[in-house]
Design a protein around this motif. Structure first.
Motif, PDB file in Angstrom:
ATOM      1  N   ILE A 104      -2.374   3.771  11.223  1.00  0.00           N
ATOM      2  CA  ILE A 104      -2.196   3.226   9.881  1.00  0.00           C
ATOM      3  C   ILE A 104      -2.909   4.184   8.937  1.00  0.00           C
ATOM      4  O   ILE A 104      -4.100   4.463   9.102  1.00  0.00           O
ATOM      5  N   ALA A 105      -2.182   4.701   7.968  1.00  0.00           N
ATOM      6  CA  ALA A 105      -2.702   5.741   7.070  1.00  0.00           C
ATOM      7  C   ALA A 105      -3.987   5.287   6.373  1.00  0.00           C
ATOM      8  O   ALA A 105      -4.195   4.093   6.111  1.00  0.00           O
ATOM      9  N   ASP A 106      -4.816   6.264   6.066  1.00  0.00           N
ATOM     10  CA  ASP A 106      -6.109   5.991   5.439  1.00  0.00           C
ATOM     11  C   ASP A 106      -5.983   5.388   4.045  1.00  0.00           C
ATOM     12  O   ASP A 106      -6.905   4.709   3.585  1.00  0.00           O
ATOM     13  N   ASP A 107      -4.852   5.615   3.370  1.00  0.00           N
ATOM     14  CA  ASP A 107      -4.709   5.077   2.015  1.00  0.00           C
ATOM     15  C   ASP A 107      -4.137   3.659   1.991  1.00  0.00           C
ATOM     16  O   ASP A 107      -3.863   3.110   0.923  1.00  0.00           O
ATOM     17  N   VAL A 108      -3.984   3.045   3.155  1.00  0.00           N
ATOM     18  CA  VAL A 108      -3.525   1.652   3.223  1.00  0.00           C
ATOM     19  C   VAL A 108      -4.738   0.751   2.994  1.00  0.00           C
ATOM     20  O   VAL A 108      -5.745   0.867   3.688  1.00  0.00           O
ATOM     21  N   SER A 109      -4.614  -0.140   2.024  1.00  0.00           N
ATOM     22  CA  SER A 109      -5.719  -1.053   1.714  1.00  0.00           C
ATOM     23  C   SER A 109      -5.731  -2.205   2.711  1.00  0.00           C
ATOM     24  O   SER A 109      -4.685  -2.558   3.286  1.00  0.00           O
ATOM     25  N   PRO A 110      -6.883  -2.830   2.903  1.00  0.00           N
ATOM     26  CA  PRO A 110      -6.936  -4.009   3.769  1.00  0.00           C
ATOM     27  C   PRO A 110      -5.989  -5.113   3.291  1.00  0.00           C
ATOM     28  O   PRO A 110      -5.364  -5.792   4.108  1.00  0.00           O
ATOM     29  N   GLU A 111      -5.863  -5.257   1.970  1.00  0.00           N
ATOM     30  CA  GLU A 111      -4.978  -6.295   1.418  1.00  0.00           C
ATOM     31  C   GLU A 111      -3.518  -6.029   1.779  1.00  0.00           C
ATOM     32  O   GLU A 111      -2.782  -6.955   2.145  1.00  0.00           O
ATOM     33  N   LEU A 112      -3.087  -4.768   1.674  1.00  0.00           N
ATOM     34  CA  LEU A 112      -1.712  -4.418   2.029  1.00  0.00           C
ATOM     35  C   LEU A 112      -1.479  -4.634   3.522  1.00  0.00           C
ATOM     36  O   LEU A 112      -0.437  -5.152   3.927  1.00  0.00           O
ATOM     37  N   ALA A 113      -2.442  -4.243   4.346  1.00  0.00           N
ATOM     38  CA  ALA A 113      -2.312  -4.444   5.785  1.00  0.00           C
ATOM     39  C   ALA A 113      -2.180  -5.927   6.112  1.00  0.00           C
ATOM     40  O   ALA A 113      -1.309  -6.330   6.899  1.00  0.00           O
ATOM     41  N   LEU A 114      -3.014  -6.749   5.505  1.00  0.00           N
ATOM     42  CA  LEU A 114      -2.950  -8.194   5.761  1.00  0.00           C
ATOM     43  C   LEU A 114      -1.625  -8.800   5.315  1.00  0.00           C
ATOM     44  O   LEU A 114      -1.091  -9.700   5.959  1.00  0.00           O
ATOM     45  N   ALA A 115      -1.088  -8.307   4.224  1.00  0.00           N
ATOM     46  CA  ALA A 115       0.162  -8.849   3.684  1.00  0.00           C
ATOM     47  C   ALA A 115       1.380  -8.441   4.497  1.00  0.00           C
ATOM     48  O   ALA A 115       2.413  -9.114   4.441  1.00  0.00           O
ATOM     49  N   THR A 116       1.280  -7.360   5.271  1.00  0.00           N
ATOM     50  CA  THR A 116       2.475  -6.820   5.930  1.00  0.00           C
ATOM     51  C   THR A 116       2.416  -6.795   7.455  1.00  0.00           C
ATOM     52  O   THR A 116       3.453  -6.664   8.093  1.00  0.00           O
ATOM     53  N   ILE A 117       1.239  -6.918   8.035  1.00  0.00           N
ATOM     54  CA  ILE A 117       1.113  -6.796   9.496  1.00  0.00           C
ATOM     55  C   ILE A 117       0.738  -8.152  10.076  1.00  0.00           C
ATOM     56  O   ILE A 117      -0.352  -8.668   9.849  1.00  0.00           O
ATOM     57  N   GLU A 118       1.664  -8.708  10.827  1.00  0.00           N
ATOM     58  CA  GLU A 118       1.462 -10.020  11.444  1.00  0.00           C
ATOM     59  C   GLU A 118       0.626  -9.924  12.714  1.00  0.00           C
ATOM     60  O   GLU A 118      -0.219 -10.778  12.977  1.00  0.00           O
ATOM     61  N   SER A 119       0.905  -8.883  13.534  1.00  0.00           N
ATOM     62  CA  SER A 119       0.158  -8.731  14.778  1.00  0.00           C
ATOM     63  C   SER A 119       0.203  -7.279  15.222  1.00  0.00           C
ATOM     64  O   SER A 119       1.106  -6.526  14.851  1.00  0.00           O
ATOM     65  N   VAL A 120      -0.803  -6.903  16.031  1.00  0.00           N
ATOM     66  CA  VAL A 120      -0.905  -5.544  16.560  1.00  0.00           C
ATOM     67  C   VAL A 120      -1.209  -5.638  18.052  1.00  0.00           C
ATOM     68  O   VAL A 120      -2.249  -6.175  18.442  1.00  0.00           O
TER      69      VAL A 120
END
Length: 141
Positions: A104-120
């Motif tokens: 996950i790119a370094d410029d991805v914010s925690p908020e964007l990750a939470l909004a778009t990633i359901e599970s890893v």
């Protein structure tokens, strides 16, 4: 949205390596060192990598079946900020499932990750900023 959409890069072989620690008995270690001294392998790591590849080749059919059954992507998955913004705009969420490396790119914010990633689910390695890792900690399996 599946992890291997066209916006996301998937490669069979990543040029990166991860360190793995293996504990072996002293007699086995002595045998390894003997094979290295006799010139069969250039060093201990060369022997371990060769043995690992041989075992993976031996079980290749089982691995292929498991990957297909579990709908896993194999290789490198890279998620840029633009990729995740497109997922968000489409009102979708990712279920990242990979054998290999998920980045996950370094410029991805925690908020964007939470909004778009359901599970890893990563069998291999996950590279993400510490802030994104913390934000997704309850979604990483």
């Amino acid at each position: 949205m599946k992890a291997n959409s066209t916006a996301i890069e998937v490669r069979q072989r990543a040029g990166e390596t991860e360190k793995m620690t293996v504990n072996v008995g002293v007699v086995d270690l002595g045998h390894v060192d003997l094979l290295v001294q006799e010139g069969f392998y250039s060093n201990r790591s060369d022997l371990v990598r060769t043995a690992l590849r041989n075992q993976l080749a031996l079980h290749a059919d089982v691995v292929k079946q498991a990957v297909a059954r579990r709908t896993l992507s194999v290789g490198l998955l890279h998620y840029s900020r633009a990729d995740l913004e497109a997922v968000l705009a489409a009102g979708q969420r990712l279920q990242i499932q990979v054998v290999g490396l998920a980045r996950i790119a370094d410029d991805v914010s925690p908020e964007l990750a939470l909004a778009t990633i359901e599970s890893v689910h990563v069998l291999g390695a996950l590279q993400a900023s510490p802030a994104v890792r913390r934000a997704l900690s309850d979604r990483i399996h």
